[in-house]
Every structure is written in structure tokens, then in C-alpha cells.
Design an enzyme around this catalytic site. Structure first.
Site, PDB file in Angstrom:
ATOM      1  N   GLY A   1       0.831  -1.202   0.000  1.00  0.00           N
ATOM      2  CA  GLY A   1       0.000   0.000   0.000  1.00  0.00           C
ATOM      3  C   GLY A   1       0.858   1.241   0.000  1.00  0.00           C
ATOM      4  N   GLY A   2       0.277   2.362   0.384  1.00  0.00           N
ATOM      5  CA  GLY A   2       1.050   3.597   0.390  1.00  0.00           C
ATOM      6  C   GLY A   2       0.171   4.804   0.644  1.00  0.00           C
TER       7      GLY A   2
ATOM      8  N   ALA B   1      -7.753  -5.276   0.485  1.00  0.00           N
ATOM      9  CA  ALA B   1      -7.518  -4.511   1.718  1.00  0.00           C
ATOM     10  C   ALA B   1      -7.205  -3.050   1.412  1.00  0.00           C
ATOM     11  CB  ALA B   1      -6.396  -5.143   2.527  1.00  0.00           C
TER      12      ALA B   1
ATOM     13  N   LYS C   1     -16.066  10.539   5.181  1.00  0.00           N
ATOM     14  CA  LYS C   1     -15.796  11.368   4.003  1.00  0.00           C
ATOM     15  C   LYS C   1     -14.690  10.767   3.146  1.00  0.00           C
ATOM     16  CE  LYS C   1     -17.198  15.886   5.828  1.00  0.00           C
ATOM     17  NZ  LYS C   1     -16.748  17.257   6.182  1.00  0.00           N
TER      18      LYS C   1
ATOM     19  N   SER D   1      -4.054  -2.241  -0.633  1.00  0.00           N
ATOM     20  CA  SER D   1      -4.407  -0.840  -0.441  1.00  0.00           C
ATOM     21  C   SER D   1      -4.218  -0.008  -1.714  1.00  0.00           C
ATOM     22  CB  SER D   1      -3.581  -0.267   0.709  1.00  0.00           C
ATOM     23  OG  SER D   1      -4.026   1.010   1.068  1.00  0.00           O
TER      24      SER D   1
END
Length: 245
Positions: free
Chosen positions: A64-65, A119, A137, A97
Site C-alpha cells: 500500500g502507500g 484490503a 468522508k 491498499s
């Protein structure tokens, strides 16, 4: 931590003269997605467009990041005049992610055997859940982003939303069955054979892929990028900030 970023290439390149092999560029992206990743992929797209490449294949393996470079990467891919294939490989790789958003933005999405994807729920910079209204949001914005990409590429929008809201993950076989990806490929040759003849959308219109005869060139990471990737990785950045404090 979801912010918009921009920068996309404007001009459409010409096609290769008849008889010449189709040019395929590859680039390897490993580790956390950050500003260095964004810069490398933007540069790879520019090189591919300038050299009139038929395809850019991004080997992806990421946990992810950060959101801002992820949105910028996705935007550059969506506006690329050279089709981009996100290839989650080799075996054991994952697209977690941020990797999910990048995969959904790509013209073609593929996975090697024994890989996984999912995920994609947004978290704070320290990896924790974001509280209350802000979480809602940010999550809704992320869902809208990935559903828009899913609709454009004809992929499973419902699963994409579940990956964001519920952090679901699937294996390569499951991803293919669920229409999360387009291909399951053992290696690059296998992948290019499956893409050959397929039709995709680029800013200038429909494009039919021609990969019966191809030449592969790798875009390697520069020394500067390698240094920046080390010092901007979350673990090292935290240590440097602590030392500075």
C-alpha cells in the site's frame, strides 16, 4: 489522507511503422507507494509515449502507500496514450491498499499465480483507523474513485467497493473469477499473448493491441530514485524525523 494531485500527458504519439516489432516497456514497482513511485511511473509513461510503445507493463508488489501519489499515479494511467498493464507479480507478490486503485485504473490488469489483491480501506498516516465523520468522508471519496475506474475498465465495481469499505482480499484465481482482473499469467510472454488482439480505450479512442511480434525494454530505477525510496520509506522517514526531533 486523500488528496488530489495532477499531471497527465497531453499529446498522442504516432504508431510504429509497419513491419517493426511492437515495443513493450516494463518497470518494477516494489514496496510502499509514495512520491518516488509516482515520479517513476510518470516518467515511464512519458518514455513509452515518446518511443511510441505498444504497451507499458508495471510489475507490482506493494503493501500500500499514501493516497496523494496513488491518485496521481491513477490519473496518469487513465490519461496515458500508451496502454498500461498492471501485473501483480512474481508469485508471492500482492497489491494491497494503494495497489488496488492502481490496478483498477490500468487498461489491463493481471496477476501471477499465488498472488493476492485487496484490503484498500483508507487509514491514517500511522496505519490506524480514521475516526468518525472524517473517516466517512475519506472512505466515500475512495469508493467513488475506485468505482469510477471500475466502470471505465469494465471491472467488478461491487468487489472494489468492498475492498475499500470492508478491506476484503482475494487470490489470483478468485480475482479472475470475480472480474477483478483481466488475466492470470505465468510470465511476461504468457501475459503478452493474452493481451494481443484485445481492445482498450485511450484518450484518442479505441486501440487494438498488436503484440504478435514484440521487443521488451526495461525501465530501471535510477540511483537517485533508489536513494529517495530508502529515505522516504515510512520506517526510515520515522527514524529520521525522530533523530531530527
Amino acid at each position: 489522507i486523500l488528496q488530489d494531485d495532477s499531471s497527465a500527458t497531453d499529446s498522442a504519439p504516432a504508431v510504429l511503422p509497419p513491419g517493426e516489432p511492437s515495443l513493450v516497456y516494463t518497470i518494477v514497482i516494489e514496496g510502499a507507494i509514495g512520491t518516488v513511485t509516482d515520479d517513476r511511473i510518470e516518467g515511464a509513461i512519458e518514455i513509452a509515449e515518446e518511443d511510441k510503445a505498444e504497451l507499458l507493463v508495471i510489475y507490482l508488489d506493494t503493501p500500500g502507500g499514501f493516497s496523494k501519489p496513488t491518485w496521481s499515479i491513477s490519473k496518469n494511467i487513465l490519461n496515458s496514450y500508451v496502454p498500461v498493464c498492471m501485473y501483480i507479480a512474481p508469485s508471492g507478490a500482492r497489491a494491497g491498499s494503494a495497489g488496488v486503485y492502481m490496478t483498477y485504473a490500468a487498461h489491463f490488469a493481471a496477476m501471477a499465480p499465488s498472488t493476492n489483491i485487496g484490503a484498500a480501506h483508507p487509514v491514517s498516516g500511522d496505519g490506524q483507523e480514521i475516526d468518525s465523520v472524517m473517516n466517512e468522508k475519506i472512505t466515500n471519496d475512495a469508493v467513488a474513485q475506485i468505482r469510477a475506474a471500475a466502470e471505465k475498465r469494465g471491472r467488478n465495481a461491487e468487489w472494489a467497493e468492498n475492498a475499500v469499505r470492508q478491506s476484503v482480499s482475494v487470490t489470483d484465481n478468485e480475482a479472475l473469477q470475480l472480474n477483478v482482473i483481466d488475466f492470470r499469467a505465468d510470465n511476461l510472454d504468457d501475459l503478452l499473448k493474452q493481451i494481443d488482439g484485445k481492445v482498450t480505450d485511450i484518450p484518442s479512442g479505441k486501440k487494438t493491441m498488436s503484440l504478435g511480434n514484440f521487443e521488451v525494454r526495461e525501465i530501471k530505477s535510477t540511483f537517485v530514485h533508489r536513494v529517495l525510496e530508502v529515505i522516504t520509506s515510512p520506517d526510515v522517514a520515522f527514524i529520521l524525523m525522530s533523530i531530527g526531533g
